[in-house]
Design a protein around this motif. Sequence first.
Motif, PDB file in Angstrom:
ATOM      1  N   ASP A 128       9.609   7.964   5.310  1.00 32.70           N
ATOM      2  CA  ASP A 128       8.771   7.454   6.406  1.00 32.70           C
ATOM      3  C   ASP A 128       7.513   8.293   6.574  1.00 32.70           C
ATOM      4  OD1 ASP A 128      10.562   5.421   6.931  1.00 32.70           O
ATOM      5  OD2 ASP A 128      11.639   6.527   8.487  1.00 32.70           O
ATOM      6  N   LEU A 129       7.653   9.605   6.433  1.00 29.82           N
ATOM      7  CA  LEU A 129       6.495  10.483   6.564  1.00 29.82           C
ATOM      8  C   LEU A 129       5.516  10.253   5.414  1.00 29.82           C
ATOM      9  CD1 LEU A 129       5.073  12.742   8.101  1.00 29.82           C
ATOM     10  CD2 LEU A 129       6.396  14.406   6.756  1.00 29.82           C
ATOM     11  N   ALA A 130       6.036  10.064   4.211  1.00 26.71           N
ATOM     12  CA  ALA A 130       5.171   9.796   3.056  1.00 26.71           C
ATOM     13  C   ALA A 130       4.376   8.511   3.270  1.00 26.71           C
ATOM     14  CB  ALA A 130       6.004   9.699   1.785  1.00 26.71           C
ATOM     15  N   ILE A 131       5.033   7.478   3.793  1.00 29.95           N
ATOM     16  CA  ILE A 131       4.344   6.211   4.063  1.00 29.95           C
ATOM     17  C   ILE A 131       3.284   6.413   5.141  1.00 29.95           C
ATOM     18  CG2 ILE A 131       4.636   3.884   5.015  1.00 29.95           C
ATOM     19  CD1 ILE A 131       7.434   3.865   3.680  1.00 29.95           C
ATOM     20  N   HIS A 132       3.640   7.150   6.185  1.00 30.64           N
ATOM     21  CA  HIS A 132       2.698   7.452   7.273  1.00 30.64           C
ATOM     22  C   HIS A 132       1.447   8.139   6.723  1.00 30.64           C
ATOM     23  CE1 HIS A 132       1.306   8.855  11.227  1.00 30.64           C
ATOM     24  NE2 HIS A 132       1.210  10.065  10.707  1.00 30.64           N
ATOM     25  N   MET A 133       1.625   9.112   5.843  1.00 34.77           N
ATOM     26  CA  MET A 133       0.503   9.850   5.273  1.00 34.77           C
ATOM     27  C   MET A 133      -0.351   8.951   4.377  1.00 34.77           C
ATOM     28  SD  MET A 133       2.597  13.354   4.404  1.00 34.77           S
ATOM     29  CE  MET A 133       1.270  14.119   3.468  1.00 34.77           C
ATOM     30  N   THR A 160      -5.638   0.298  -5.140  1.00 35.52           N
ATOM     31  CA  THR A 160      -5.017  -0.936  -5.622  1.00 35.52           C
ATOM     32  C   THR A 160      -3.556  -0.657  -5.981  1.00 35.52           C
ATOM     33  OG1 THR A 160      -5.548  -0.525  -7.951  1.00 35.52           O
ATOM     34  CG2 THR A 160      -7.232  -1.638  -6.613  1.00 35.52           C
ATOM     35  N   LYS A 161      -2.812  -1.723  -6.173  1.00 36.73           N
ATOM     36  CA  LYS A 161      -1.407  -1.567  -6.559  1.00 36.73           C
ATOM     37  C   LYS A 161      -1.310  -0.849  -7.909  1.00 36.73           C
ATOM     38  CE  LYS A 161       2.971  -4.064  -6.862  1.00 36.73           C
ATOM     39  NZ  LYS A 161       3.660  -5.382  -6.726  1.00 36.73           N
ATOM     40  N   ASP A 162      -2.227  -1.146  -8.815  1.00 34.83           N
ATOM     41  CA  ASP A 162      -2.229  -0.474 -10.118  1.00 34.83           C
ATOM     42  C   ASP A 162      -2.479   1.031  -9.957  1.00 34.83           C
ATOM     43  OD1 ASP A 162      -1.735  -2.811 -11.432  1.00 34.83           O
ATOM     44  OD2 ASP A 162      -3.787  -3.109 -12.153  1.00 34.83           O
ATOM     45  N   GLN A 163      -3.359   1.393  -9.034  1.00 32.02           N
ATOM     46  CA  GLN A 163      -3.643   2.817  -8.807  1.00 32.02           C
ATOM     47  C   GLN A 163      -2.442   3.513  -8.168  1.00 32.02           C
ATOM     48  OE1 GLN A 163      -7.262   2.270  -6.597  1.00 32.02           O
ATOM     49  NE2 GLN A 163      -8.567   2.500  -8.398  1.00 32.02           N
ATOM     50  N   TYR A 164      -1.745   2.815  -7.279  1.00 37.68           N
ATOM     51  CA  TYR A 164      -0.520   3.398  -6.719  1.00 37.68           C
ATOM     52  C   TYR A 164       0.538   3.591  -7.805  1.00 37.68           C
ATOM     53  CZ  TYR A 164      -1.727   3.474  -1.765  1.00 37.68           C
ATOM     54  OH  TYR A 164      -2.298   3.797  -0.558  1.00 37.68           O
ATOM     55  N   ARG A 165       0.546   2.701  -8.784  1.00 38.09           N
ATOM     56  CA  ARG A 165       1.494   2.862  -9.895  1.00 38.09           C
ATOM     57  C   ARG A 165       1.239   4.169 -10.631  1.00 38.09           C
ATOM     58  NH1 ARG A 165       6.304   1.671 -10.903  1.00 38.09           N
ATOM     59  NH2 ARG A 165       5.976  -0.535 -10.379  1.00 38.09           N
ATOM     60  N   VAL A 166      -0.011   4.546 -10.795  1.00 41.16           N
ATOM     61  CA  VAL A 166      -0.343   5.826 -11.437  1.00 41.16           C
ATOM     62  C   VAL A 166       0.104   6.993 -10.558  1.00 41.16           C
ATOM     63  CG1 VAL A 166      -2.220   7.282 -12.308  1.00 41.16           C
ATOM     64  CG2 VAL A 166      -2.296   4.805 -12.670  1.00 41.16           C
ATOM     65  N   LEU A 167      -0.106   6.882  -9.234  1.00 43.99           N
ATOM     66  CA  LEU A 167       0.365   7.926  -8.319  1.00 43.99           C
ATOM     67  C   LEU A 167       1.876   8.070  -8.426  1.00 43.99           C
ATOM     68  CD1 LEU A 167       0.087   9.957  -6.001  1.00 43.99           C
ATOM     69  CD2 LEU A 167       0.120   8.020  -4.403  1.00 43.99           C
ATOM     70  N   TRP A 168       2.594   6.952  -8.481  1.00 44.56           N
ATOM     71  CA  TRP A 168       4.065   7.008  -8.593  1.00 44.56           C
ATOM     72  C   TRP A 168       4.483   7.721  -9.878  1.00 44.56           C
ATOM     73  CZ3 TRP A 168       3.397   5.247  -4.049  1.00 44.56           C
ATOM     74  CH2 TRP A 168       4.461   4.915  -3.217  1.00 44.56           C
ATOM     75  N   ILE A 178       7.181  -0.247  -0.754  1.00 41.98           N
ATOM     76  CA  ILE A 178       6.430   0.795  -0.046  1.00 41.98           C
ATOM     77  C   ILE A 178       4.932   0.520  -0.102  1.00 41.98           C
ATOM     78  CG2 ILE A 178       5.787   3.246  -0.112  1.00 41.98           C
ATOM     79  CD1 ILE A 178       8.728   3.826  -0.847  1.00 41.98           C
ATOM     80  N   VAL A 179       4.434   0.105  -1.245  1.00 41.39           N
ATOM     81  CA  VAL A 179       3.009  -0.225  -1.347  1.00 41.39           C
ATOM     82  C   VAL A 179       2.677  -1.389  -0.420  1.00 41.39           C
ATOM     83  CG1 VAL A 179       1.194  -1.085  -2.865  1.00 41.39           C
ATOM     84  CG2 VAL A 179       2.739   0.701  -3.666  1.00 41.39           C
TER      85      VAL A 179
END
Length: 379
Positions: free
Chosen positions: A283-288, A299-307, A360-361
């Motif tokens: 929950d804290l990670a989502i909040h941040m 973008t969703k693709d950029q979040y995929r790289v973060l993951w 989450i995204v």
Amino acid sequence: MEERQEWETDSEQEEDSKAKKKGSSLTKGYLNKVLSYYPFEVKDIRLLSSRSGRTTWEVQTAQGTKILKQAEMKANRMLFIADAHLHLQKNGLPIAPLYRTKNGGYCIGTKETAFVMYDKVTGNETIYYNKDQLSRALDFAGKFHVASKGFDAAEGAKTRGRLGKWHKLYRWKLQELEGNKQIALSFPNDPFSIMFLEHVDKMLERGRKALEDLNRPEYDQWVKQTIDEKSFCQQDFTFARLVDINQQTFMRELHSITYDLPARDLRIILNKVMKKMSVWDQDLAIHMLCSYDRVNPLTKDQYRVLWTDLAFPHLFCSVAHKYYLGQKRSWSDEKYIWALQNIIGVEESKDAFLKKFSDIVREIKNNNGGKSRGKKEKG
């Protein structure tokens, strides 16, 4: 252009070398010479700190209190950082104003050391355990990355970057982790090694999977976009250089930068916060990330790289690196074991978060009003 001047005689260099070893840094005459290059009437100088190759002084002037920082790096490297500082300042980021010399130089350099001067900024400490401050810090990170765009380093600056080099970094860390596994096997009675061996195979597996995921097109696409945007990241995003002023986050100084994806800063911030918590708080990670995404939507693709970068066991590799190289001489065996236990707890509890990527995204996008960049994305 940075200013360069050879001031010291051999005897003065020897004196300064001895002074640095004692922690008192430079002679008063040397400092006065440095300060004479700035357009301020100096009233007093006070040493603030001297560690990790960096020394800072508080300088009282007729125009207010300034901070003079000396770093053990060549002037062309400092020029890269100082030029980026001015770029962020011009683009409206809340950051301490950096001052030029009388001749318009960004910094002053002498052989293996360089100086910069900026305003002293005071405020409340930014802490990792305050949810509101975490939100403001991630908002600031988003503003930082937006403000970094369009940066052209000054002529002569020595740049640094890791764009397109994550494969090499991952492979190097995995090779070292394999080597540390062999070392651990040779110490069957060592408590740290026993605990390390219980988890190393899982971490190696996760690291290899992350390395494989870098071959997806999302990584190369984001690298190309970042190059085109001429943006940079902090390299080691830490709250130590942030202060809270009237519930607004302000940066006291720019410590370092590198050409790399914003994901690197986000991974470092998230890992640092969760390490403080000793568990991965979903929950804290989502909040941040919601706070960041409202300012600089990914973008969703950029979040995929973060993951992918969050999945790689950076923290586990780091504590093993420190232990088997004996880097933290002040750490007891008990502290090393505690650090390893803490990181194992964070990495294991992170698994559930990593497996819920799409959900989450989607939640991040819903909480920031559904903002996104580029083409409309599939859920």
